[in-house]
Enzyme design. Structure first.
Site, mmCIF file in Angstrom:
data_model
loop_
_atom_site.group_PDB
_atom_site.id
_atom_site.type_symbol
_atom_site.label_atom_id
_atom_site.label_comp_id
_atom_site.label_asym_id
_atom_site.label_seq_id
_atom_site.Cartn_x
_atom_site.Cartn_y
_atom_site.Cartn_z
ATOM 1 N N GLN A 174 110.458 22.910 50.011
ATOM 2 C CA GLN A 174 109.844 22.223 51.144
ATOM 3 C C GLN A 174 110.778 22.136 52.361
ATOM 4 O O GLN A 174 111.991 22.280 52.265
ATOM 5 C CB GLN A 174 109.400 20.823 50.724
ATOM 6 C CG GLN A 174 108.141 20.803 49.887
ATOM 7 C CD GLN A 174 108.383 21.012 48.428
ATOM 8 O OE1 GLN A 174 109.498 21.283 48.006
ATOM 9 N NE2 GLN A 174 107.345 20.876 47.628
ATOM 10 N N GLN A 220 105.263 28.016 43.744
ATOM 11 C CA GLN A 220 104.109 27.288 43.222
ATOM 12 C C GLN A 220 103.012 27.120 44.262
ATOM 13 O O GLN A 220 101.831 27.198 43.963
ATOM 14 C CB GLN A 220 104.567 25.925 42.699
ATOM 15 C CG GLN A 220 105.509 26.027 41.517
ATOM 16 C CD GLN A 220 106.215 24.724 41.209
ATOM 17 O OE1 GLN A 220 106.057 23.731 41.916
ATOM 18 N NE2 GLN A 220 107.020 24.716 40.164
ATOM 19 N N ASP A 465 113.154 11.648 45.430
ATOM 20 C CA ASP A 465 113.217 11.449 43.987
ATOM 21 C C ASP A 465 114.642 11.569 43.471
ATOM 22 O O ASP A 465 114.890 11.370 42.286
ATOM 23 C CB ASP A 465 112.336 12.479 43.285
ATOM 24 C CG ASP A 465 112.745 13.904 43.607
ATOM 25 O OD1 ASP A 465 113.562 14.473 42.867
ATOM 26 O OD2 ASP A 465 112.255 14.448 44.613
ATOM 27 N N HIS A 507 105.762 11.544 46.445
ATOM 28 C CA HIS A 507 106.482 10.478 45.756
ATOM 29 C C HIS A 507 106.301 9.082 46.335
ATOM 30 O O HIS A 507 107.102 8.184 46.024
ATOM 31 C CB HIS A 507 107.989 10.777 45.690
ATOM 32 C CG HIS A 507 108.327 12.117 45.150
ATOM 33 N ND1 HIS A 507 107.792 12.607 43.984
ATOM 34 C CD2 HIS A 507 109.147 13.091 45.622
ATOM 35 C CE1 HIS A 507 108.269 13.824 43.762
ATOM 36 N NE2 HIS A 507 109.083 14.146 44.739
ATOM 37 N N GLU A 528 103.306 15.651 45.007
ATOM 38 C CA GLU A 528 103.756 15.151 43.716
ATOM 39 C C GLU A 528 103.658 13.629 43.743
ATOM 40 O O GLU A 528 104.138 12.992 44.695
ATOM 41 C CB GLU A 528 105.208 15.554 43.433
ATOM 42 C CG GLU A 528 105.356 16.932 42.848
ATOM 43 C CD GLU A 528 106.790 17.223 42.450
ATOM 44 O OE1 GLU A 528 107.007 18.256 41.800
ATOM 45 O OE2 GLU A 528 107.696 16.429 42.776
#
Length: 634
Positions: A174, A220, A465, A507, A528
């Site tokens: 990212q 992904q 995270d 997150h 996520e």
């Protein structure tokens, strides 16, 4: 996982590197040289963290300068180092190919008006980081964030280098963009030449031409917008193309929607709204200017193949060229006088809001210039006037709670349509947000959009995270992170007719994204859920619903479009935690979701993809998405 490094000195003089060598460059960046350029009136004020490369340099000299920078930035994930390397128009690497790497917080860009004005033969690359066994094992690109490559022509010439022969590697995740590139040769979006697992997770291409094959590899999710691609190879979970023209080269078929999800491509023939990012260049007279392309609707392909596209060119003299030493008071005074704002590379402590109030004002950051909230401030806010552009800026939460990190339009979402202009949207390009990581961070919302007709063109909104805040990684450390690095929502959109192309949000502690406005359009959404809720009670909504959906469209919205989206779960702090739905939207014909999915990354469970539709993804399904082709079903 990360190493804290000493931040670089801050000053006012750009580092001009020419054939005179590195020693002279160091002299130009010295404090004495900086003191000789006290005014904000030209390129001399770009600061010591801008390195300008000249075509008179040899390949060896360029590789020494950029190699030293890459060594400094390779593991600098949580530091204050910020850099831009800008190539003057000319030819580089012909007969002696140039091979360089791009590290954290580094922008590499050409200073030509057209991509072909800076012509490089060789490679410009990002490799995996190997985090185990002394730098030889657990090799991934999952944390290769915050870097930029733009506005140049690259002829890929790798020479003979074993496994990496033939491809320019760009193994990133990212907060990384490739814009306005013309690439001859093969590019790989993963580094398949190190020890595994070689994962990569997310990125962005816009307004670029790739004459050869782009190898997606392990990526992904990825968005390619308004580009030309000779051949695209492979897909993983969520590959989105918007306004991309394919050459049909090679054995792989042209990406199409038809086989989804067997082949997970999402394809829009045209991009509904686009507004290419402004860029710094040097004109024929040697003067520095900023080119600002005009907004477009329903387009495909690159903007520059027939010369200058519609837009305007602004002299650097019309910008307040800021360094971290400048006060917000001085910046706001300049903006109020009608100046644009150029943020040179560095970290800016912002205790009072930088206010952008005039229509058509450009705020352009170089080298991932970063605004850090101090004392609970909102670091940056704009009015709802048309044509305001914020580009190339990272915004960090501070240690005291901020209500927002960037607010577009008036607080509270009032005043829709008063000053908005669909033909001249407020635009955010490569604007990134961070809560935690290098230090404790606290905010209620990262990005709050209250104006109508706004374009969000690539953002990563991240509640960290991991980081170096002093927590111990693992259950106790993650519990501390949950209660200390706080952020309720990543993005709240209150305005109508807001478009997002490349919306990455991760997150946050309640809904990661809340869309309250009408007629919103999102092309690629990646999310996520938070890793670190301590208990199910911490991750349960007041009405008893298990968890907050990663993407929420308000119950009273009647029109909304979402193309290509994924919500991922990895509740590593408590794998027993359950989230009921990845997506939560009104059940009405005007709200349509196309190609959405949920996936488990080995901890936690999502029971359904959207509104009770779609099977669960418990840990036993790790790595295997659950797809919904269209919601509601046609």
């Amino acid at each position: 996982m990360t190493t804290r490094m000493t931040s670089t000195a801050r000053g006012r003089t750009a580092t001009l590197v020419t054939a005179v060598g590195v020693a002279a460059a160091a002299a130009l960046a010295s404090p004495a040289a900086a003191q000789g350029n006290p005014h904000h009136d030209g390129p001399a004020n770009l600061g010591p963290n801008v390195t300008i490369i000249d075509p008179s340099m040899t390949t060896a000299e360029i590789e020494q300068v950029m190699g030293d920078l890459a060594d400094q930035q390779r593991d600098a994930e949580m530091t204050e180092a910020r850099h831009a390397v800008l190539f003057m128009p000319g030819e580089y690497g012909a007969g002696d190919p140039l091979h360089v790497e791009v590290g954290y917080y580094t922008e590499v860009a050409g200073l030509g008006e057209q991509p072909g004005d800076v012509d490089i033969t060789g490679t410009i690359e990002v490799y995996n980081r190997c985090l185990a066994d002394g730098g030889t094992g657990n090799c991934i690109a999952l944390v290769n964030f915050w870097r930029t490559l733009a506005n140049l022509h690259l002829t890929v010439d790798t020479g003979d280098r074993g496994c990496r022969t033939g491809s320019n590697f760009w193994a990133v995740s990212q907060a990384v963009s490739m814009r306005r590139l013309d690439v001859t040769g093969q590019v790989s979006l993963m580094d398949y030449c190190t020890a595994g697992p070689q994962y990569a997770s997310g990125g962005y291409i816009a307004d670029s031409r790739f004459s050869g094959t782009v190898i997606n590899g392990s990526q992904q999710q990825w968005l390619t917008r308004n580009s030309e691609v000779g051949n695209w190879s492979n897909a993983v979970w969520n590959q989105v193309f918007s306004g991309v023209e394919f050459g049909g080269l090679g054995p792989d078929p042209v990406p199409t929607d038809a086989a989804f999800p067997g082949t997970p491509y999402t394809v829009l023939d045209e991009t509904p709204v686009s507004h290419e990012k402004p860029y710094l260049y040097v004109d024929e007279d040697g003067d520095y200017r900023v080119r600002v392309p005009a907004a477009q609707a329903d387009t495909s392909g690159v903007s520059w193949d027939e010369g200058d596209a519609a837009g305007r060119s602004i002299s650097l003299d019309d910008f307040f060229v800021a360094s971290p030493e400048d006060s917000v008071k001085d910046i706001n005074r300049a903006l109020a006088r009608g100046k644009h704002l150029l943020l040179t590379p560095g970290v800016y402590d912002v205790a009072q809001t930088i206010s952008v109030k005039r229509a058509n004002t450009v705020v352009l950051g170089l080298g991932h210039a970063t605004l850090t909230a101090v004392g609970g401030a909102v670091p940056l806010a704009t009015s709802d006037k048309p044509g305001i552009i914020v580009a190339g800026v990272t915004i960090d939460a501070g240690t005291e709670l901020s209500p927002a990190l960037l607010r577009v339009g008036k607080a509270g979402g009032k005043g829709h349509g008063n000053k908005a202009d669909a033909d001249n949207p407020i635009t955010l390009s490569d604007v990134y947000f961070r809560v935690g990581g290098p230090h404790i961070g606290k905010t209620e919302t990262a990005l709050e959009v209250n104006a109508d007709d706004v374009l969000i063109d690539h953002t990563w909104v991240w509640r960290g995270d991991h980081g170096v805040e002093g927590f111990t990684e693992g259950v106790n450390g993650d519990t501390d992170r949950w209660s200390t690095n706080t952020g309720l929502n990543g993005v709240i959109v209150n305005g109508d007719d807001v478009t997002a192309t490349g919306l990455f949000v991760e997150h946050f502690q309640e809904h990661n994204t809340i869309w309250n406005g009408e007629r919103g359009t999102v092309v690629l959404y990646q999310n996520e859920l938070p890793y670190d809720p301590p208990t199910q009670a911490d991750w349960t909504m007041p009405d008893g619903t298990l968890g907050w959906a990663g993407y929420k469209v308000a119950d009273d919205v009647t029109e909304h479009r979402l193309y290509g989206a994924g919500v991922y779960v990895f509740n590593q702090n408590n794998p027993a935690i359950v989230t009921e739905n990845g997506f939560d939207v009104p059940q009405t014909p005007g709200v349509q979701l196309h190609h959405i999915m949920t996936v488990n990354l080995s901890a936690g469970t999502i029971n359904h993809v959207v509104n009770g539709v779609g099977d669960a993804v418990p840990p036993a399904t790790s790595g295997s998405p659950e797809y919904v082709v269209d919601y509601p079903t046609p």
